[in-house]
Design a protein around this motif. Structure first.
Motif, PDB file in Angstrom:
ATOM      1  N   ILE A  69       0.827  -1.113  -0.025  1.00 56.39           N
ATOM      2  CA  ILE A  69       0.159   0.113   0.033  1.00 56.39           C
ATOM      3  C   ILE A  69       0.973   1.231  -0.093  1.00 56.39           C
ATOM      4  O   ILE A  69       1.861   1.330   0.750  1.00 56.39           O
ATOM      5  N   PRO A  70       0.859   2.147  -0.959  1.00 54.66           N
ATOM      6  CA  PRO A  70       1.637   3.140  -1.039  1.00 54.66           C
ATOM      7  C   PRO A  70       1.631   4.152   0.072  1.00 54.66           C
ATOM      8  O   PRO A  70       0.536   4.318   0.564  1.00 54.66           O
ATOM      9  N   GLU A  75      -0.851   8.004   4.400  1.00 55.83           N
ATOM     10  CA  GLU A  75      -0.961   9.610   4.770  1.00 55.83           C
ATOM     11  C   GLU A  75      -2.194  10.301   4.841  1.00 55.83           C
ATOM     12  O   GLU A  75      -2.784  10.898   5.263  1.00 55.83           O
ATOM     13  N   LYS A  76      -2.707   9.918   3.269  1.00 55.00           N
ATOM     14  CA  LYS A  76      -3.893  10.613   3.033  1.00 55.00           C
ATOM     15  C   LYS A  76      -5.029  10.452   3.840  1.00 55.00           C
ATOM     16  O   LYS A  76      -5.883  11.018   4.240  1.00 55.00           O
ATOM     17  N   TRP A  82       1.286   7.734  10.505  1.00 57.00           N
ATOM     18  CA  TRP A  82       1.373   6.408  10.442  1.00 57.00           C
ATOM     19  C   TRP A  82       2.483   5.764   9.591  1.00 57.00           C
ATOM     20  O   TRP A  82       2.667   4.628   9.477  1.00 57.00           O
ATOM     21  N   ASN A  83       3.168   6.495   8.777  1.00 55.64           N
ATOM     22  CA  ASN A  83       4.097   6.195   8.094  1.00 55.64           C
ATOM     23  C   ASN A  83       5.650   6.009   8.717  1.00 55.64           C
ATOM     24  O   ASN A  83       6.517   5.891   8.249  1.00 55.64           O
TER      25      ASN A  83
END
Length: 90
Positions: A69-70, A75-76, A82-83
């Motif tokens: 999942i990119p 983030e969006k 979360w990254n």
């Protein structure tokens, strides 16, 4: 230096920092040894990137397993925190 414990080295470095009068180095060694308090900003090397993968199902039995999942989607939809995983405790 393989197999060498880091604790005694950090202790010696903290003693050296104290003798040199380097409060900044002494503070860094203290945080690296005992963990960073919440009110202190973590150094960038203490933030570990997180990768997410997912299993998605489609119609007629189609789907994809373990798909990356990119990070921009994470983030969006979940936010920037979360990254990166803050690694504050040793």
């Amino acid at each position: 230096m393989e197999g060498q414990a880091i604790g005694p080295i950090l202790l010696k470095l903290r003693l050296l920092a104290s003798r040199l009068g380097s409060g900044l180095l002494e503070e860094w060694v203290k945080h690296e040894s005992n963990g960073y308090p919440i009110d202190v900003e973590l150094p960038s090397y203490r933030k570990i990137g997180v990768l997410f993968r997912g299993t998605f199902s489609g119609p007629f039995g189609s789907g994809i397993k373990n798909a990356p999942i990119p990070p921009y989607l994470i983030e969006k939809h979940a936010g920037p925190n979360w990254n990166l995983w803050p690694c504050a405790k040793v």
